[in-house]
Each structure stands twice: as structure tokens, then as C-alpha cells.
Write a protein that holds these residues in place. Sequence first.
Motif, short mmCIF file in Angstrom:
data_model
loop_
_atom_site.label_atom_id
_atom_site.label_comp_id
_atom_site.label_asym_id
_atom_site.label_seq_id
_atom_site.Cartn_x
_atom_site.Cartn_y
_atom_site.Cartn_z
N ALA A 97 -15.79 -10.12 -13.19
CA ALA A 97 -15.07 -10.03 -11.92
C ALA A 97 -16.00 -10.21 -10.72
CB ALA A 97 -14.33 -8.70 -11.82
N HIS A 98 -17.24 -9.73 -10.82
CA HIS A 98 -18.19 -9.90 -9.71
C HIS A 98 -18.51 -11.38 -9.50
CE1 HIS A 98 -18.94 -5.67 -8.88
NE2 HIS A 98 -18.86 -5.48 -10.18
N ALA A 99 -18.72 -12.10 -10.58
CA ALA A 99 -18.97 -13.55 -10.48
C ALA A 99 -17.73 -14.25 -9.94
CB ALA A 99 -19.38 -14.12 -11.83
N ARG A 100 -16.57 -13.84 -10.39
CA ARG A 100 -15.31 -14.44 -9.93
C ARG A 100 -15.15 -14.26 -8.42
NH1 ARG A 100 -12.71 -18.17 -12.24
NH2 ARG A 100 -12.99 -17.05 -14.20
N THR A 117 -13.36 -0.02 -7.48
CA THR A 117 -14.09 0.83 -8.42
C THR A 117 -13.87 0.40 -9.87
OG1 THR A 117 -12.24 2.39 -8.40
CG2 THR A 117 -14.08 2.85 -6.91
N SER A 118 -12.90 -0.45 -10.10
CA SER A 118 -12.59 -0.87 -11.46
C SER A 118 -12.05 -2.30 -11.41
CB SER A 118 -11.57 0.08 -12.08
OG SER A 118 -11.33 -0.25 -13.42
N LEU A 119 -12.94 -3.25 -11.14
CA LEU A 119 -12.52 -4.63 -10.90
C LEU A 119 -11.92 -5.27 -12.15
CD1 LEU A 119 -15.55 -5.91 -8.79
CD2 LEU A 119 -13.49 -4.71 -8.03
N LEU A 120 -10.87 -6.05 -11.93
CA LEU A 120 -10.18 -6.74 -13.02
C LEU A 120 -9.73 -8.11 -12.54
CD1 LEU A 120 -8.84 -6.74 -15.86
CD2 LEU A 120 -6.83 -5.71 -14.76
N THR A 121 -10.17 -9.15 -13.23
CA THR A 121 -9.76 -10.51 -12.89
C THR A 121 -8.35 -10.77 -13.41
OG1 THR A 121 -12.04 -11.31 -13.03
CG2 THR A 121 -10.30 -12.97 -13.20
#
Length: 128
Positions: A97-100, A117-121
Motif C-alpha cells: 500500500a505504501h508503494a501504491r 494506521t492499517s493501509l489496504l489497497t
Amino acid sequence: MAELRDGFTRAFQKYLANPVMRLVPMQTLLETTGRRSGQPRRTPLGGRRTGNTFWFVSEFGERSQYIRNIQADPRVRVRLRGRWHSGTAHLLPEDDAHARLRELPQFNSFGVRTFGTSLLTVRVDLDG
């Protein structure tokens, strides 16, 4: 401390930011079907369309109400530049998700990175 920040962020979004942003004609909106009510639920968000795919990152992952709605019914609509598009949402926990976020519009991505706090693509495959 993270729980306090999450609570503040959610309250700010629910009662102030989201109601205002829903009124902006060109704001991107995600429409899900309420898993309990069956009613349409519209959430302002940021993301990017690439061909017939729309990508975004949820800042609270599976704790987000719209993600819970997607889990119950993945058929969604996305309003892009004032036009509605139907599609099917797919949760991608294995995606970075950080790269996205680096590929998505920076203004929204900054907020998601800062408060999330809880990233989701999420990938939405748009119909036709």
C-alpha cells in the motif's frame, strides 16, 4: 495514542469533511451498499483511474465501514470527474500500500499516509 488519533480522524471525516466533500461536484466518490441497511453509502476518497481500473488505498483497512460494505457486496460505483461508473471492488492485502500511494495523487496520499494506521489497497474493475 493511535486509538485517540484514529477516533479524532474518523469523527472529523464523518461529521465535517465527508459531508462537505460529497457536495463538491468533481470530488471522487465511492458508493457501496450498506451491509445492514441496504442503502447506498457514499464516501469521498482519492485514487487514480488507469484504463478500466480505479485504484485507491483505505487508511483504516478492514476497520473502514466502506471496506466492510465491500466485503459484504463488492459491487460498487465510483464517481470520477462527475460521472458514475459501476464496477467490482477487490481488496488486495498482499499489495504494498505504501508503494501504491506513491502512484496515486499526492494530496490525498499524504493524508492517508499521515493518518492511516492499517493501509489496504483496493482495486475497482470498472464495467466497460
